[in-house]
Design an enzyme around this catalytic site. Structure first.
Site, PDB file in Angstrom:
ATOM      1  N   CYS A 127     -30.417  63.883 -53.982  1.00 43.24           N
ATOM      2  CA  CYS A 127     -29.678  64.327 -52.882  1.00 43.24           C
ATOM      3  C   CYS A 127     -29.512  63.312 -51.834  1.00 43.24           C
ATOM      4  CB  CYS A 127     -30.144  65.651 -52.280  1.00 43.24           C
ATOM      5  SG  CYS A 127     -29.248  66.669 -51.111  1.00 43.24           S
ATOM      6  N   ASP A 196     -36.165  70.620 -47.130  1.00 42.87           N
ATOM      7  CA  ASP A 196     -35.584  71.523 -46.355  1.00 42.87           C
ATOM      8  C   ASP A 196     -36.645  72.570 -45.593  1.00 42.87           C
ATOM      9  OD1 ASP A 196     -33.114  70.713 -47.864  1.00 42.87           O
ATOM     10  OD2 ASP A 196     -32.377  71.887 -46.218  1.00 42.87           O
TER      11      ASP A 196
HETATM   12  C1  RUB Z   1     -29.844  68.304 -48.306  1.00 42.82           C
HETATM   13  C2  RUB Z   1     -31.225  68.375 -49.020  1.00 42.82           C
HETATM   14  C3  RUB Z   1     -32.134  67.348 -48.279  1.00 42.82           C
HETATM   15  C4  RUB Z   1     -32.962  67.776 -47.053  1.00 42.82           C
HETATM   16  C5  RUB Z   1     -33.719  66.699 -46.239  1.00 42.82           C
HETATM   17  O1  RUB Z   1     -29.304  69.595 -48.792  1.00 42.82           O
HETATM   18  O2  RUB Z   1     -31.839  68.861 -49.695  1.00 42.82           O
HETATM   19  O3  RUB Z   1     -32.762  66.690 -49.118  1.00 42.82           O
HETATM   20  O4  RUB Z   1     -32.198  68.566 -46.417  1.00 42.82           O
HETATM   21  O5  RUB Z   1     -32.624  65.874 -45.756  1.00 42.82           O
HETATM   22  P1  RUB Z   1     -27.652  70.055 -48.278  1.00 42.82           P
HETATM   23  P2  RUB Z   1     -32.811  65.067 -44.314  1.00 42.82           P
HETATM   24  O6  RUB Z   1     -26.888  68.736 -48.846  1.00 42.82           O
HETATM   25  O7  RUB Z   1     -27.476  71.434 -48.928  1.00 42.82           O
HETATM   26  O8  RUB Z   1     -27.813  70.287 -46.844  1.00 42.82           O
HETATM   27  O9  RUB Z   1     -34.318  64.237 -44.501  1.00 42.82           O
HETATM   28  O10 RUB Z   1     -31.743  64.504 -44.081  1.00 42.82           O
HETATM   29  O11 RUB Z   1     -33.114  66.211 -43.237  1.00 42.82           O
END
Ligand code: RUB
Length: 306
Positions: A127, A196
């Site tokens: 991701c 998340d």
């Molecule tokens: C994003 C996702 C990321 C976490 C952490 O999912 O799963 O791994 O949110 O991201 P989506 P960060 O694209 O559905 O929002 O470290 O940038 O908070």
């Protein structure tokens, strides 16, 4: 633009994923509440509280999984003012504080997490996580020669954003389809992903596909670490509340479903990785085993059992 239109606009961007990623959702919501608090024409403190409550509610309902959103909103809305002026000031202060804490946390997570990366290491990420990328970029900036394997992260292809960011940093990067994770795992020294939600017992909720990557890493004896600000930990899980996994529209997976009469497309956006598959969680207050998540919730989120 009416003050509430700005909140609705931010909410629409979060819902459509123009603003996405748990950290970015949280800071966008905090900034939106801050700007709203300065723009509303409240006549009394009661008016102000009511309007702020409505805005917070709208933002809260945009995406159901990331606890960063509710933690950020709770931190911004924690004002106990006696008059309108001090209420406004408190909201602005709280929001700016949250945004600043969040930026500093990313930097600190980078420093702490990058210590786990040795020179010459191959990493795998899934991701697009700013926290995971902070770990990777800090290791790179400190002079370690690293290679990153990034998954596409279907169906929304956040992996393409990740390879763009890695490319701009000049980091050697390989892109794979999600299902190639096991095939490359024997070449990987360390998996680093974001979060998340982290529950009281150290369970990780992150982008769909994370759990099978963790499973593959476990089986291949590859280290698996999570990079997460402490506001990604969920106080509600102490009371046994379950994390809601967002199910998104079928159209994100298959453009034309209408020609199949017996098929239903399922599109869960997140999955659950048990703590047994996680070696370490790198937060801004230190690298902790997942089993210590409860303490983080008690100490950092100021949350007491009621
Ligand atoms: C994003 C996702 C990321 C976490 C952490 O999912 O799963 O791994 O949110 O991201 P989506 P960060 O694209 O559905 O929002 O470290 O940038 O908070």
């Amino acid at each position: 633009m009416k003050p509430m239109d700005q909140v609705l606009d931010t909410s629409a961007k979060i819902r459509s994923m123009e603003i996405r990623g748990a950290g970015r959702i949280a800071t966008a919501a905090a900034a939106s509440l801050r700007d709203f608090s300065g723009a509303i024409q409240a006549q009394s403190l009661d008016d102000f509280n009511r309007e702020m409550g409505k805005a917070a509610d709208i933002l809260l309902k945009t995406r159901p999984t990331a606890v960063s959103l509710s933690n950020a909103i709770r931190m911004v809305m924690k004002y106990n003012a006696q008059d309108l002026l001090s209420a406004r000031q408190a909201v602005v202060l709280n929001a700016n504080r949250f945004i600043e804490i969040s930026e500093k946390a990313l930097e600190r997570i980078g420093q702490i997490g990058s210590r786990r990366i040795r020179d010459g290491a191959t990493l795998l990420t899934h991701c697009n996580s700013l926290a995971a990328l902070s770990v990777i970029s800090t290791a790179h900036k400190s002079g370690k020669k690293i290679k990153v394997i990034a998954t596409e992260s279907r169906p929304r292809y956040q992996g393409i954003t990740t390879i763009g960011m890695l490319d701009r940093m000049g980091i050697e990067t390989e892109l794979i389809v999600d299902s190639a994770a096991r095939s490359v795992m024997n070449e990987v020294d360390l998996v680093v992903v974001g979060a998340d939600v982290i529950t009281a017992n150290g369970t990780l909720v992150n982008k769909i596909g994370t759990a099978q990557i963790a499973l593959a890493a476990h089986e291949a004896r590859t280290s698996f670490i999570v990079a997460a600000e402490t506001y990604k930990f969920s106080p509600q899980t102490i009371l046994g509340e379950l994390v809601t996994i967002e199910e998104r529209e079928a159209g994100e997976v298959l453009a034309d479903i209408s020609k199949y009469s017996h098929v239903r497309v399922r599109n869960p956006a997140f999955d659950v990785t048990p703590h047994q598959y996680i070696d370490l969680i790198c937060t801004e207050v230190g690298a902790i085993p997942p089993e210590m998540s409860y303490q983080i919730i008690r100490e950092r989120l100021g949350w007491e059992m009621e």
